[in-house]
Design a protein around this motif. Structure first.
Motif, PDB file in Angstrom:
ATOM      1  N   PHE A  43      49.934  54.661  47.884  1.00 49.33           N
ATOM      2  CA  PHE A  43      48.680  53.856  48.349  1.00 49.33           C
ATOM      3  C   PHE A  43      48.128  54.662  49.454  1.00 49.33           C
ATOM      4  O   PHE A  43      48.717  55.646  50.100  1.00 49.33           O
ATOM      5  CB  PHE A  43      49.666  52.778  49.231  1.00 49.33           C
ATOM      6  CG  PHE A  43      50.253  51.585  48.529  1.00 49.33           C
ATOM      7  CD1 PHE A  43      51.548  51.474  48.700  1.00 49.33           C
ATOM      8  CD2 PHE A  43      49.599  50.906  47.566  1.00 49.33           C
ATOM      9  CE1 PHE A  43      52.179  50.453  48.031  1.00 49.33           C
ATOM     10  CE2 PHE A  43      50.188  50.066  46.586  1.00 49.33           C
ATOM     11  CZ  PHE A  43      51.669  49.893  46.898  1.00 49.33           C
ATOM     12  N   GLU A  70      46.380  44.698  54.140  1.00 46.21           N
ATOM     13  CA  GLU A  70      45.158  44.700  52.959  1.00 46.21           C
ATOM     14  C   GLU A  70      45.987  45.168  51.740  1.00 46.21           C
ATOM     15  O   GLU A  70      45.319  44.624  50.840  1.00 46.21           O
ATOM     16  CB  GLU A  70      44.605  46.041  53.640  1.00 46.21           C
ATOM     17  CG  GLU A  70      43.730  46.166  54.995  1.00 46.21           C
ATOM     18  CD  GLU A  70      43.169  47.174  55.584  1.00 46.21           C
ATOM     19  OE1 GLU A  70      43.817  48.215  55.225  1.00 46.21           O
ATOM     20  OE2 GLU A  70      42.369  47.051  56.555  1.00 46.21           O
ATOM     21  N   SER A 103      46.049  41.767  50.167  1.00 52.16           N
ATOM     22  CA  SER A 103      45.024  41.306  49.918  1.00 52.16           C
ATOM     23  C   SER A 103      44.326  41.777  48.430  1.00 52.16           C
ATOM     24  O   SER A 103      43.571  41.455  47.696  1.00 52.16           O
ATOM     25  CB  SER A 103      43.928  41.256  50.884  1.00 52.16           C
ATOM     26  OG  SER A 103      43.375  42.798  50.946  1.00 52.16           O
ATOM     27  N   ILE A 104      44.829  43.235  48.236  1.00 56.20           N
ATOM     28  CA  ILE A 104      44.582  43.796  47.054  1.00 56.20           C
ATOM     29  C   ILE A 104      45.516  43.485  45.822  1.00 56.20           C
ATOM     30  O   ILE A 104      44.891  43.025  44.698  1.00 56.20           O
ATOM     31  CB  ILE A 104      44.612  45.378  47.197  1.00 56.20           C
ATOM     32  CG1 ILE A 104      43.520  45.747  48.148  1.00 56.20           C
ATOM     33  CG2 ILE A 104      44.578  46.140  45.789  1.00 56.20           C
ATOM     34  CD1 ILE A 104      44.109  47.268  48.524  1.00 56.20           C
ATOM     35  N   MET A 105      46.662  43.359  46.091  1.00 58.21           N
ATOM     36  CA  MET A 105      47.642  42.829  45.095  1.00 58.21           C
ATOM     37  C   MET A 105      47.562  41.573  44.781  1.00 58.21           C
ATOM     38  O   MET A 105      47.969  41.226  43.617  1.00 58.21           O
ATOM     39  CB  MET A 105      49.038  43.376  45.546  1.00 58.21           C
ATOM     40  CG  MET A 105      49.381  44.960  45.678  1.00 58.21           C
ATOM     41  SD  MET A 105      49.060  45.599  44.099  1.00 58.21           S
ATOM     42  CE  MET A 105      49.328  47.299  44.641  1.00 58.21           C
ATOM     43  N   HIS A 117      45.112  39.849  44.201  1.00 59.74           N
ATOM     44  CA  HIS A 117      44.084  39.630  43.167  1.00 59.74           C
ATOM     45  C   HIS A 117      44.293  40.560  41.795  1.00 59.74           C
ATOM     46  O   HIS A 117      43.236  40.517  40.992  1.00 59.74           O
ATOM     47  CB  HIS A 117      42.665  40.161  43.737  1.00 59.74           C
ATOM     48  CG  HIS A 117      42.256  39.217  44.542  1.00 59.74           C
ATOM     49  ND1 HIS A 117      41.656  38.002  44.425  1.00 59.74           N
ATOM     50  CD2 HIS A 117      41.983  39.352  46.098  1.00 59.74           C
ATOM     51  CE1 HIS A 117      41.300  37.423  45.717  1.00 59.74           C
ATOM     52  NE2 HIS A 117      41.607  38.302  46.504  1.00 59.74           N
ATOM     53  N   ILE A 118      45.350  41.182  41.995  1.00 55.11           N
ATOM     54  CA  ILE A 118      45.745  42.025  40.448  1.00 55.11           C
ATOM     55  C   ILE A 118      47.056  41.287  39.846  1.00 55.11           C
ATOM     56  O   ILE A 118      46.791  41.257  38.516  1.00 55.11           O
ATOM     57  CB  ILE A 118      46.325  43.530  40.899  1.00 55.11           C
ATOM     58  CG1 ILE A 118      44.831  44.243  41.536  1.00 55.11           C
ATOM     59  CG2 ILE A 118      46.824  44.231  39.775  1.00 55.11           C
ATOM     60  CD1 ILE A 118      45.183  45.553  42.027  1.00 55.11           C
ATOM     61  N   TYR A 119      48.032  40.862  40.452  1.00 52.66           N
ATOM     62  CA  TYR A 119      49.340  40.186  40.014  1.00 52.66           C
ATOM     63  C   TYR A 119      48.977  38.751  39.946  1.00 52.66           C
ATOM     64  O   TYR A 119      48.658  38.182  40.850  1.00 52.66           O
ATOM     65  CB  TYR A 119      50.464  40.634  40.501  1.00 52.66           C
ATOM     66  CG  TYR A 119      50.904  42.106  40.469  1.00 52.66           C
ATOM     67  CD1 TYR A 119      50.912  42.991  41.372  1.00 52.66           C
ATOM     68  CD2 TYR A 119      51.714  42.450  39.079  1.00 52.66           C
ATOM     69  CE1 TYR A 119      51.153  44.387  41.116  1.00 52.66           C
ATOM     70  CE2 TYR A 119      52.053  43.715  38.903  1.00 52.66           C
ATOM     71  CZ  TYR A 119      51.771  44.584  40.101  1.00 52.66           C
ATOM     72  OH  TYR A 119      52.344  45.983  39.846  1.00 52.66           O
ATOM     73  N   MET A 123      41.182  42.855  38.837  1.00 51.66           N
ATOM     74  CA  MET A 123      39.982  43.657  39.055  1.00 51.66           C
ATOM     75  C   MET A 123      39.284  43.656  40.391  1.00 51.66           C
ATOM     76  O   MET A 123      38.749  44.509  41.014  1.00 51.66           O
ATOM     77  CB  MET A 123      39.008  43.172  37.843  1.00 51.66           C
ATOM     78  CG  MET A 123      37.957  44.086  37.427  1.00 51.66           C
ATOM     79  SD  MET A 123      37.240  43.652  36.058  1.00 51.66           S
ATOM     80  CE  MET A 123      35.952  44.317  35.871  1.00 51.66           C
ATOM     81  N   GLY A 125      40.987  42.877  42.983  1.00 61.55           N
ATOM     82  CA  GLY A 125      41.824  43.850  43.656  1.00 61.55           C
ATOM     83  C   GLY A 125      41.321  45.214  43.772  1.00 61.55           C
ATOM     84  O   GLY A 125      41.468  45.653  45.058  1.00 61.55           O
ATOM     85  N   ARG A 137      38.087  45.433  45.987  1.00 65.74           N
ATOM     86  CA  ARG A 137      38.569  45.350  47.371  1.00 65.74           C
ATOM     87  C   ARG A 137      39.054  46.709  48.072  1.00 65.74           C
ATOM     88  O   ARG A 137      38.735  47.025  48.937  1.00 65.74           O
ATOM     89  CB  ARG A 137      39.728  44.147  47.634  1.00 65.74           C
ATOM     90  CG  ARG A 137      39.136  42.836  47.906  1.00 65.74           C
ATOM     91  CD  ARG A 137      40.262  42.029  48.104  1.00 65.74           C
ATOM     92  NE  ARG A 137      39.486  40.716  48.564  1.00 65.74           N
ATOM     93  CZ  ARG A 137      39.961  39.859  49.622  1.00 65.74           C
ATOM     94  NH1 ARG A 137      40.838  40.267  50.375  1.00 65.74           N
ATOM     95  NH2 ARG A 137      39.388  38.868  49.818  1.00 65.74           N
ATOM     96  N   TYR A 171      37.806  49.058  51.051  1.00 66.06           N
ATOM     97  CA  TYR A 171      38.589  49.593  51.982  1.00 66.06           C
ATOM     98  C   TYR A 171      38.579  51.103  52.171  1.00 66.06           C
ATOM     99  O   TYR A 171      38.411  51.713  53.412  1.00 66.06           O
ATOM    100  CB  TYR A 171      40.130  49.138  51.986  1.00 66.06           C
ATOM    101  CG  TYR A 171      40.539  47.785  52.160  1.00 66.06           C
ATOM    102  CD1 TYR A 171      41.071  47.107  50.929  1.00 66.06           C
ATOM    103  CD2 TYR A 171      40.127  47.001  53.319  1.00 66.06           C
ATOM    104  CE1 TYR A 171      41.449  45.749  51.556  1.00 66.06           C
ATOM    105  CE2 TYR A 171      40.309  45.801  53.357  1.00 66.06           C
ATOM    106  CZ  TYR A 171      40.927  45.249  52.469  1.00 66.06           C
ATOM    107  OH  TYR A 171      41.301  43.591  52.853  1.00 66.06           O
ATOM    108  N   ALA A 192      45.406  59.977  47.478  1.00 65.35           N
ATOM    109  CA  ALA A 192      46.609  59.227  47.857  1.00 65.35           C
ATOM    110  C   ALA A 192      47.546  59.286  46.553  1.00 65.35           C
ATOM    111  O   ALA A 192      48.743  58.780  46.736  1.00 65.35           O
ATOM    112  CB  ALA A 192      46.007  57.700  47.876  1.00 65.35           C
ATOM    113  N   PHE A 213      47.100  57.934  43.594  1.00 63.58           N
ATOM    114  CA  PHE A 213      46.855  56.662  43.264  1.00 63.58           C
ATOM    115  C   PHE A 213      47.098  56.433  41.625  1.00 63.58           C
ATOM    116  O   PHE A 213      47.262  55.303  41.222  1.00 63.58           O
ATOM    117  CB  PHE A 213      45.617  55.939  43.961  1.00 63.58           C
ATOM    118  CG  PHE A 213      45.783  54.397  43.823  1.00 63.58           C
ATOM    119  CD1 PHE A 213      44.555  53.716  42.963  1.00 63.58           C
ATOM    120  CD2 PHE A 213      46.692  53.497  44.364  1.00 63.58           C
ATOM    121  CE1 PHE A 213      44.583  52.540  42.987  1.00 63.58           C
ATOM    122  CE2 PHE A 213      46.466  52.376  44.245  1.00 63.58           C
ATOM    123  CZ  PHE A 213      45.598  51.616  43.439  1.00 63.58           C
ATOM    124  N   PRO A 249      49.147  45.608  36.101  1.00 61.63           N
ATOM    125  CA  PRO A 249      48.726  45.034  34.794  1.00 61.63           C
ATOM    126  C   PRO A 249      47.305  44.801  34.607  1.00 61.63           C
ATOM    127  O   PRO A 249      46.753  43.637  34.489  1.00 61.63           O
ATOM    128  CB  PRO A 249      49.485  43.531  35.125  1.00 61.63           C
ATOM    129  CG  PRO A 249      49.251  43.354  36.606  1.00 61.63           C
ATOM    130  CD  PRO A 249      49.298  44.900  37.049  1.00 61.63           C
TER     131      PRO A 249
END
Lengths: 288, 255
Positions: A87, A95, A98-100, A102-104, B1, B3, B6, B10, B92, B94, B102
């Motif tokens: 990360f 934060e 708030s990202i995850m 919207h993904i899972y 997506m 996410g 966002r 950030y 990072a 990433f 997923p």
């Protein structure tokens, strides 16, 4: 028996390294330890399972499906923990939530914050300032917060102090209390796997050298101690490999009970997973 | 997506704060300049400049247009900070967690393009606001003209960013700084190719008139063909996305 992960003759070639026809299965509901020294191919295998890198040959099935075709749907059921956090350091756990979310599709915000609370992780602090143990706990919190049935972890306890390692292992054991939960855990810290794994797979230089039920492996393998001149008595087919110590010669055998009867004058001791790994590696290096 | 979008925002937090200040500054300065050019000290300075440089009304108007373009493009130029997302992801490490999420390859790449389009929309909104205020206080720059300029400039920025993003997927995030220069170099070479022959034939006495004519031609093109330019830019972004997606799939997440 239902398998959650099935690898069949998987190959991957890099310059100077080849993952050579790797085959093993991970049964549902168990903790599978994937053991090997540094550079053996553990991370490569895990990346192939997750379809992070493309395989050159063989087949990989996860939950009975093909990652290349059904990747997103399968990955929804998998929680992943890598040796490095991955990360961005300026992100806070809040934060990341708030990202995850919207993904899972199955993300559980309350559960995530419960884990943060349990692991004493500050919600609004940048994760760049976290210690290694905290970063690992954060990854685990993320991995456990979307209803995953399978946890795949690449050296999650590496570099952690014994207290934190113990905490991690307890969490993993709690995870598999549910019958449909499975863990594949790669590590070179065999003590951890000896403690919690139900099955193990040894990998060395890109090849699986041993795999199966952990207790069976430990039960079958034994460490015979004898004098150097006594080696001549022992049949070559019984020897995995040998090691000279200060006081005696140690011989790893793959059928402890048979050898105990056959060589009744020699001392037979229980071999640890670490010793089994070392002796098999020595064998592959020709140090028999 | 959403996410990942966002996450990109950030990544760009610092850049967006600077962008906000620059956008407000652009709006305020544009209005102040126009008012001053009409009623204040700038008006006096302009008269002196005209006499000193032997500039007529037409030449000065062309200079004015160029200035407006430079001011309007500032908020839209922030689209270039999308390169920071690639760099931050690389820093990072990433790419491994990213590929374990997923999400399909298309969504992973698409989210980056959506972030870029979002930045473009924000920049365009800021420029539109500046353009609106300028059109209110200046008869020489009606809103329709400003809209034409903004669409064309935003289109140019989108095409530049599309190329930049494709090249980043092709060559990797570690070369992001170098990649930012490539579209500029291509543009410079194109300008040299198009204008070299013509400019070398222009004498010193004719340079003002030549530059005025060129700026006016560009201005007319921007106003008349703005829709076409903007659509072409969207087409460039779409092609860039397709190319990036193919590269991402082929390289399997190695950016």
């Amino acid at each position: 028996m239902e398998y959650v992960i099935e690898l069949c003759d998987v190959t991957k070639c890099y310059e100077g390294f080849k993952l050579d026809q790797v085959s093993f299965q991970v049964s549902k509901g168990c903790i599978c330890g994937f053991i090997g020294q540094n550079g053996a191919g553990k991370t490569t295998t895990i990346q192939l399972i997750l379809d992070i890198i493309k395989k050159d040959g063989g087949s990989i099935r996860v939950f009975g499906g093909d990652m290349e075709k059904d990747g997103p749907a399968l990955k929804e059921r998998i929680g992943v923990v890598f040796d490095e956090m991955g990360f961005h350091e300026f992100l806070t756990p809040k934060e990341i939530n708030s990202i995850m979310k919207h993904i899972y599709a199955g993300w559980k915000e309350d559960l995530f914050f419960d884990y943060l609370n349990r692991f004493s992780l500050p919600v609004k602090k940048r994760c760049g300032s976290f210690s290694r143990g905290m970063r690992m706990k954060l990854q685990i919190a993320v991995a456990l917060s979307h209803g995953a049935e399978l946890l795949i972890m690449d050296e999650p306890t590496s570099g952690l102090d014994p207290i934190v390692r113990n905490e991690m292992l307890q969490i993993f054991q709690e995870f598999v209390l549910e019958e449909n939960h499975t863990i594949l855990l790669s590590s070179h810290i065999t003590g951890d796997l000896e403690r919690i794994a139900d099955m193990v797979a040894f990998i060395n230089r890109g090849r699986i050298i041993l795999s199966g039920d952990k207790n069976e492996i430990l039960e079958n393998h034994g460490l015979m101690k004898c004098k150097k001149e006594d080696l001549k008595i022992i049949d070559q087919e019984d020897i995995i490999s040998t090691r000279q110590s200060a006081f005696c010669t140690e011989v790893l055998v793959s059928d402890k009970n048979k050898c105990r009867q056959k060589y009744d004058k020699m001392v037979m001791e229980q071999a640890t997973l670490e010793e089994i790994m070392i002796f098999y590696v020595n064998r592959s290096l020709g140090m028999v | 997506m959403i996410g990942l979008v966002r996450k990109d925002l950030y990544c760009l937090k610092k850049g967006l704060k600077t962008f906000l200040m620059v956008s407000i500054g652009v709006i305020v300065l544009s209005v102040l300049f126009i008012l001053s050019a009409r009623y204040g000290n700038v008006a006096k300075g302009i008269e002196e400049m005209k006499i000193e440089n032997n500039m007529g009304e037409k030449e000065f108007y062309a200079f004015y247009q160029g200035f407006i373009w430079c001011v309007l493009v500032l908020p839209m130029a922030f689209l270039g900070i999308i390169a920071e997302c690639f760099k931050e992801d690389k820093k990072a490490g990433f790419s491994r967690p990213l590929c374990s999420l997923p999400l399909s390859d298309g969504k992973i790449v698409g989210s980056r393009y959506i972030s870029a389009l979002l930045l473009a929309a924000i920049g365009m909104a800021a420029s539109l606001l500046a353009g609106f205020f300028v059109s209110l206080v200046s008869d020489a720059f009606p809103l329709q003209k400003m809209l034409g300029y903004i669409l064309c400039l935003n289109g140019a920025m989108l095409a530049y960013t599309g190329l930049q993003m494709f090249l980043t997927y092709a060559f990797g995030a570690e070369k992001a700084d170098l990649i930012q220069c490539v579209p500029l170099i291509i543009l410079l070479m194109l300008c040299i190719y198009l204008f070299q022959g013509k400019i070398s034939n222009v004498t010193e006495a004719e340079i003002n008139a030549y530059m005025t004519g060129m700026i006016n031609d560009i201005s007319n093109f921007m106003v008349e063909k703005c829709g076409l330019v903007f659509l072409a830019a969207i087409g460039c972004m779409a092609l860039s996305f397709l190319g990036s997606w193919m590269l991402f799939r082929k390289r399997k997440g190695v950016i």
